[in-house]
Design a protein around this motif. Structure first.
Motif, PDB file in Angstrom:
ATOM      1  N   LEU A  59      32.444  42.585  31.123  1.00  0.00           N
ATOM      2  CA  LEU A  59      32.728  41.196  30.758  1.00  0.00           C
ATOM      3  C   LEU A  59      32.232  40.891  29.343  1.00  0.00           C
ATOM      4  N   ASN A  76      37.620  42.485  25.511  1.00  0.00           N
ATOM      5  CA  ASN A  76      38.115  41.244  24.933  1.00  0.00           C
ATOM      6  C   ASN A  76      38.685  40.316  26.005  1.00  0.00           C
ATOM      7  N   VAL A  77      37.778  39.749  26.806  1.00  0.00           N
ATOM      8  CA  VAL A  77      38.150  38.750  27.804  1.00  0.00           C
ATOM      9  C   VAL A  77      37.247  37.540  27.602  1.00  0.00           C
ATOM     10  N   SER A  78      37.592  36.460  28.265  1.00  0.00           N
ATOM     11  CA  SER A  78      36.830  35.233  28.123  1.00  0.00           C
ATOM     12  C   SER A  78      35.552  35.287  28.963  1.00  0.00           C
ATOM     13  N   ALA A 113      46.089  33.331  34.836  1.00  0.00           N
ATOM     14  CA  ALA A 113      46.864  33.297  33.590  1.00  0.00           C
ATOM     15  C   ALA A 113      48.112  32.434  33.757  1.00  0.00           C
ATOM     16  N   PHE A 132      41.719  37.557  33.104  1.00  0.00           N
ATOM     17  CA  PHE A 132      40.911  38.730  33.410  1.00  0.00           C
ATOM     18  C   PHE A 132      39.417  38.434  33.334  1.00  0.00           C
ATOM     19  N   GLY A 133      39.006  37.500  32.493  1.00  0.00           N
ATOM     20  CA  GLY A 133      37.609  37.080  32.509  1.00  0.00           C
ATOM     21  C   GLY A 133      37.240  36.448  33.843  1.00  0.00           C
ATOM     22  N   GLU A 164      42.082  31.047  23.238  1.00  0.00           N
ATOM     23  CA  GLU A 164      42.159  32.312  23.962  1.00  0.00           C
ATOM     24  C   GLU A 164      43.484  32.408  24.708  1.00  0.00           C
ATOM     25  N   MET A 203      45.909  35.581  29.449  1.00  0.00           N
ATOM     26  CA  MET A 203      45.462  36.805  30.132  1.00  0.00           C
ATOM     27  C   MET A 203      43.987  37.101  29.858  1.00  0.00           C
ATOM     28  N   GLN A 204      43.469  36.703  28.700  1.00  0.00           N
ATOM     29  CA  GLN A 204      42.038  36.856  28.447  1.00  0.00           C
ATOM     30  C   GLN A 204      41.246  35.974  29.405  1.00  0.00           C
ATOM     31  N   ALA A 252      43.806  37.705  38.234  1.00  0.00           N
ATOM     32  CA  ALA A 252      44.021  37.582  36.785  1.00  0.00           C
ATOM     33  C   ALA A 252      45.401  37.004  36.489  1.00  0.00           C
TER      34      ALA A 252
END
Length: 178
Positions: free
Chosen positions: A50, A54-56, A134, A25-26, A18, A21-22, A130
């Protein structure tokens, strides 16, 4: 066993494919849930985001776990912020009157000073959290990941009988699909 499982999931997240940034932001969306009171209806919307964007999701769960103590510690600050926005700023009174007269707003609980203050603060912190996470993931992957994977402790721990036994026991208790 919980601590080992938690540490394993964090390492697995850091070594995943991943993008940073994913993960960031997750984690930030999980932080919004953690910093606000859990029973607030907006948390369902954040949880839906969530799951959908497309975030973790794992980073979101990690953000919920790690940021919850901070949310409880800052409840007094959030309450004062909400009181400032709802009561002390007289210029916002017409806005709040119109806002709370809307039919759906009754269910949002935004008339509670703690809910409003914590939601405003967590939304203001969303992008900085975020970016910070990241940045930390990028920094870890560029400089620390290779060092940790080559370290004697990591190799010993991942090959030790305790780790292998724990992993087998965990798989036996919870099924091999985990």
């Amino acid at each position: 066993m919980f601590v080992l499982d938690f540490a394993h999931k964090v390492v697995k997240l850091l070594h995943s494919e991943e993008r940073p940034m994913q993960i960031g932001f997750g984690f930030a969306l999980g932080s919004v849930i953690a910093l606000t009171p859990l029973s607030s209806p907006h948390n369902l919307l954040v949880l839906l985001l969530l799951c959908v964007i497309n975030v973790s999701f794992s980073a979101g769960l990690l953000g919920m776990v790690l940021m919850s103590p901070l949310g409880y510690a800052l409840d007094g600050v959030f309450d004062r912020l909400g009181h400032l926005l709802l009561v002390d700023l007289d210029g916002l009174t017409p806005f709040w009157t119109a806002f709370f007269n809307a039919p759906f707003v009754v269910f949002t609980r935004l008339n509670n000073t703690l809910v409003l203050g914590s939601l405003v603060a967590s939304l203001l912190l969303l992008v900085p959290i975020a970016w910070l996470i990241a940045f930390a993931v990028r920094r870890y992957r560029s400089s620390w990941q290779a060092i940790i994977l080559r370290s004697r402790f990591y190799r010993w721990f991942s090959m030790s009988r305790f780790y292998v036994w724990g992993a087998k026991a965990y798989g036996f208790v919870y099924g091999s699909g985990r």
